[in-house]
Write a protein that holds these residues in place. Structure first.
Motif, PDB file in Angstrom:
ATOM      1  N   ASP A 130      21.585  52.488  31.887  1.00  0.00           N
ATOM      2  CA  ASP A 130      21.610  51.055  31.579  1.00  0.00           C
ATOM      3  C   ASP A 130      22.813  50.380  32.242  1.00  0.00           C
TER       4      ASP A 130
ATOM      5  N   TYR B 215      22.273  50.327  36.053  1.00  0.00           N
ATOM      6  CA  TYR B 215      21.252  49.345  36.414  1.00  0.00           C
ATOM      7  C   TYR B 215      21.823  47.929  36.328  1.00  0.00           C
TER       8      TYR B 215
ATOM      9  N   ARG C  31      15.886  51.234  36.570  1.00  0.00           N
ATOM     10  CA  ARG C  31      16.657  51.934  35.551  1.00  0.00           C
ATOM     11  C   ARG C  31      16.288  53.415  35.549  1.00  0.00           C
TER      12      ARG C  31
END
Length: 164
Positions: free
Chosen positions: A23, A26, A47
């Protein structure tokens, strides 16, 4: 050192943190690269692709932040500072400097005399950080990025830092 950074420790990433790190990566990639890199590459940088890369390189992933709550990470490979990302919450706290210093230490212990890194052309915030940390831009090179669709050639700034 930035306020709060002295209390932070760089440590080995744990497998249970892969989702959080994916996360973070990304979002950091979107913040720094989505507007300046080709849309075709942005479509490949999902992701899930980041999670797969983290899983494959977990032994090389170093993080800052509490267990289960990393706020920044870096990776090295061979003689390269391969990745360095800090969450928006971690920015301005010296986290990137801690990670960069840890990566340089790892590379130095490997016997690397001149380390290098690739920086996206147009990522001026990162370039300023690296220059402040003693890296020098040596020009542009074509980096062959691994993606789930195969190699993606991308022209990048190459930075180098003498370690000896």
């Amino acid at each position: 050192m930035e306020p709060g950074a002295a209390t932070e420790v760089v440590r080995q990433a744990q497998e249970i943190e892969i989702d959080q790190l994916a996360d973070l990566w990304y979002q950091g990639w979107q913040d720094a690269h989505a507007a300046i890199l080709p849309a075709e590459l942005a479509r490949l940088r999902t992701r899930e692709s980041f999670a797969e890369r983290l899983r494959a390189a977990l032994q090389a992933v170093r993080v800052v932040g509490p267990r289960g709550g990393p706020i920044g990470f870096c990776m090295t490979q061979a003689d390269e500072l391969y990745q360095l990302f800090v969450s928006s919450d971690g920015r301005g706290r010296g986290v990137a400097a801690l990670l960069e210093a840890d990566a340089v230490s790892i590379l130095s212990r490997r016997g690397v005399e001149v380390a290098w890194l690739a920086c996206a052309i147009g990522n001026h915030r990162a370039a300023r950080f690296y220059e402040k940390a003693g890296w020098r831009c040596t020009g542009t090179v074509v980096s062959e990025l691994e993606t789930q669709a195969g190699v993606f050639p991308l022209e990048v700034w190459r930075f180098e830092k003498a370690l000896v």
